[in-house]
Design a protein around this motif. Structure first.
Motif, PDB file in Angstrom:
ATOM      1  N   SER A  98       0.829  -1.207   0.000  1.00  0.00           N
ATOM      2  CA  SER A  98       0.000   0.000   0.000  1.00  0.00           C
ATOM      3  C   SER A  98       0.864   1.257   0.000  1.00  0.00           C
ATOM      4  O   SER A  98       0.570   2.231  -0.702  1.00  0.00           O
ATOM      5  CB  SER A  98      -0.918  -0.019   1.220  1.00  0.00           C
ATOM      6  N   LYS A  99       1.941   1.243   0.765  1.00  0.00           N
ATOM      7  CA  LYS A  99       2.840   2.398   0.807  1.00  0.00           C
ATOM      8  C   LYS A  99       3.563   2.592  -0.522  1.00  0.00           C
ATOM      9  O   LYS A  99       3.758   3.718  -0.977  1.00  0.00           O
ATOM     10  CB  LYS A  99       3.862   2.209   1.930  1.00  0.00           C
ATOM     11  N   LYS A 100       3.939   1.487  -1.144  1.00  0.00           N
ATOM     12  CA  LYS A 100       4.684   1.582  -2.405  1.00  0.00           C
ATOM     13  C   LYS A 100       3.805   2.100  -3.544  1.00  0.00           C
ATOM     14  O   LYS A 100       4.254   2.925  -4.343  1.00  0.00           O
ATOM     15  CB  LYS A 100       5.262   0.217  -2.785  1.00  0.00           C
ATOM     16  N   PHE A 101       2.565   1.633  -3.609  1.00  0.00           N
ATOM     17  CA  PHE A 101       1.714   1.953  -4.748  1.00  0.00           C
ATOM     18  C   PHE A 101       0.649   3.011  -4.443  1.00  0.00           C
ATOM     19  O   PHE A 101      -0.083   3.408  -5.349  1.00  0.00           O
ATOM     20  CB  PHE A 101       1.032   0.691  -5.264  1.00  0.00           C
ATOM     21  N   ASN A 102       0.531   3.423  -3.187  1.00  0.00           N
ATOM     22  CA  ASN A 102      -0.487   4.387  -2.787  1.00  0.00           C
ATOM     23  C   ASN A 102      -1.882   3.889  -3.167  1.00  0.00           C
ATOM     24  O   ASN A 102      -2.715   4.628  -3.717  1.00  0.00           O
ATOM     25  CB  ASN A 102      -0.222   5.757  -3.421  1.00  0.00           C
ATOM     26  N   VAL A 103      -2.119   2.622  -2.870  1.00  0.00           N
ATOM     27  CA  VAL A 103      -3.401   1.972  -3.160  1.00  0.00           C
ATOM     28  C   VAL A 103      -3.885   1.297  -1.875  1.00  0.00           C
ATOM     29  O   VAL A 103      -3.107   0.650  -1.178  1.00  0.00           O
ATOM     30  CB  VAL A 103      -3.251   0.922  -4.283  1.00  0.00           C
ATOM     31  N   GLU A 104      -5.175   1.446  -1.571  1.00  0.00           N
ATOM     32  CA  GLU A 104      -5.719   0.855  -0.348  1.00  0.00           C
ATOM     33  C   GLU A 104      -6.321  -0.527  -0.571  1.00  0.00           C
ATOM     34  O   GLU A 104      -6.241  -1.392   0.301  1.00  0.00           O
ATOM     35  CB  GLU A 104      -6.783   1.783   0.248  1.00  0.00           C
ATOM     36  N   ASN A 105      -6.928  -0.754  -1.720  1.00  0.00           N
ATOM     37  CA  ASN A 105      -7.642  -2.011  -1.961  1.00  0.00           C
ATOM     38  C   ASN A 105      -6.684  -3.108  -2.434  1.00  0.00           C
ATOM     39  O   ASN A 105      -6.541  -3.372  -3.625  1.00  0.00           O
ATOM     40  CB  ASN A 105      -8.748  -1.802  -3.000  1.00  0.00           C
ATOM     41  N   ILE A 106      -6.046  -3.743  -1.453  1.00  0.00           N
ATOM     42  CA  ILE A 106      -5.072  -4.795  -1.752  1.00  0.00           C
ATOM     43  C   ILE A 106      -5.433  -6.044  -0.961  1.00  0.00           C
ATOM     44  O   ILE A 106      -5.672  -5.973   0.250  1.00  0.00           O
ATOM     45  CB  ILE A 106      -3.640  -4.356  -1.393  1.00  0.00           C
ATOM     46  N   SER A 107      -5.492  -7.166  -1.643  1.00  0.00           N
ATOM     47  CA  SER A 107      -5.724  -8.443  -0.981  1.00  0.00           C
ATOM     48  C   SER A 107      -4.573  -9.383  -1.311  1.00  0.00           C
ATOM     49  O   SER A 107      -3.819  -9.151  -2.263  1.00  0.00           O
ATOM     50  CB  SER A 107      -7.058  -9.055  -1.421  1.00  0.00           C
ATOM     51  N   ARG A 108      -4.425 -10.411  -0.518  1.00  0.00           N
ATOM     52  CA  ARG A 108      -3.337 -11.366  -0.711  1.00  0.00           C
ATOM     53  C   ARG A 108      -3.880 -12.769  -0.950  1.00  0.00           C
ATOM     54  O   ARG A 108      -4.829 -13.208  -0.305  1.00  0.00           O
ATOM     55  CB  ARG A 108      -2.405 -11.387   0.504  1.00  0.00           C
ATOM     56  N   SER A 126      -8.311 -10.643   2.686  1.00  0.00           N
ATOM     57  CA  SER A 126      -8.651  -9.341   2.120  1.00  0.00           C
ATOM     58  C   SER A 126      -9.272  -8.470   3.200  1.00  0.00           C
ATOM     59  O   SER A 126     -10.249  -8.877   3.849  1.00  0.00           O
ATOM     60  CB  SER A 126      -9.635  -9.485   0.954  1.00  0.00           C
ATOM     61  N   PRO A 127      -8.735  -7.271   3.413  1.00  0.00           N
ATOM     62  CA  PRO A 127      -9.298  -6.357   4.403  1.00  0.00           C
ATOM     63  C   PRO A 127     -10.503  -5.584   3.868  1.00  0.00           C
ATOM     64  O   PRO A 127     -11.075  -4.763   4.593  1.00  0.00           O
ATOM     65  CB  PRO A 127      -8.127  -5.427   4.708  1.00  0.00           C
ATOM     66  N   PHE A 128     -10.881  -5.822   2.630  1.00  0.00           N
ATOM     67  CA  PHE A 128     -12.052  -5.148   2.054  1.00  0.00           C
ATOM     68  C   PHE A 128     -12.903  -6.174   1.316  1.00  0.00           C
ATOM     69  O   PHE A 128     -12.475  -7.303   1.058  1.00  0.00           O
ATOM     70  CB  PHE A 128     -11.623  -4.022   1.108  1.00  0.00           C
TER      71      PHE A 128
END
Length: 260
Positions: A98-108, A126-128
């Motif tokens: 999230s810090k690298k890409f400035n994106v919040e919607n990230i799942s693994r 996934s946090p969303f």
């Protein structure tokens, strides 16, 4: 759904084939710096080859990070703030991405290679609300929803690395079958069927609440053929060998998370 892939190795290919099998209408885009694997995979699933990373469309529904974790430092793409990213990078946390890409919607996702034939054991966190992507992932096999990234990282060694260990066991089965019984042309098929049938018995056992130990006991007679084989495994420390292998794999997962 439109999905962009950065990285087209074994995991990326397994996902791409699985997505295509689940939803033939899915539109997939592929990029790798060396180009060859992206071209090959795009052709295999009737997708789109992206020659330069800057040419990847920026309005796709999802983007899959499927390259080696060590390549993250050198990877660059200007995602939109509302982009959705699915990361299969082992040992790489959402906060770091999230810090690298400035994106919040990230799942693994920690898939394994059987996902390519719809038989994967896939760990997902996934946090969303990832909606339709969750349904797509269910088409790759069984999807196990993790409560945290810590849980996901802890199980990765077993589900993610597991197929390679099983294939190694199968290779040794074949090797020793040939050594004892001769070069039977059906040796590999015999071993494959033995593993397949055993896996189906384990699947039934799980649904019926039967332990793997019970399955083993059901095919082991005191002083019989199987008993003798199991005795050798116990005397030579198979439990410790496998335990060490899984500890080492988990340790490497944590090292990757620290950037080592």
């Amino acid at each position: 759904m439109r999905i962009g892939f950065f990285g087209c190795g074994n995991m990326g290919a397994a996902l791409a084939h699985g997505f295509k099998k689940f939803d033939p209408t899915v539109e997939q885009y592929f990029f790798t710096p060396t180009k060859a694997k992206a071209q090959e995979l795009a052709g295999a699933v009737n997708g789109h080859f992206v020659e330069f990373v800057s040419d990847m469309p920026k309005d796709l529904d999802w983007y899959v990070l499927a390259f080696k974790p060590q390549s993250l430092l050198d990877f660059a793409f200007d995602f939109n703030n509302n982009s959705k990213i699915l990361s299969v990078l082992a040992g790489t946390g959402i906060e770091k991405l999230s810090k690298k890409f400035n994106v919040e919607n990230i799942s693994r996702l920690m898939p394994n290679t059987p996902s390519g034939i719809g038989a994967g054991a896939n760990l997902y966190y996934s946090p969303f609300d990832s909606g339709s992507m969750t349904e797509m992932l269910k088409g790759l096999g069984k999807l196990f929803i993790m409560k945290s990234e810590v849980e996901l990282d802890g199980i990765t060694a077993f589900s993610g690395s597991g197929p390679a260990l099983i294939f190694e066991f199968a290779r040794l089965f074949e090797k020793h079958l040939i050594a004892i019984a001769g070069n039977n042309p059906e040796a590999r098929e015999i071993i494959a069927q033995t593993f397949l049938g055993s896996a189906k018995l384990m699947e039934n056992a799980v649904s019926e609440g039967i332990s793997f130990e019970t399955l083993r006991e059901q095919v082991t007679s005191k002083k019989g053929v199987t008993f003798e084989a199991l005795q050798i495994l116990e005397k030579n420390g198979l439990d410790n060998i496998l335990g060490g292998a899984f500890v080492a794999a988990h340790k490497r997962t944590l090292e990757l998370k620290k950037g080592i």
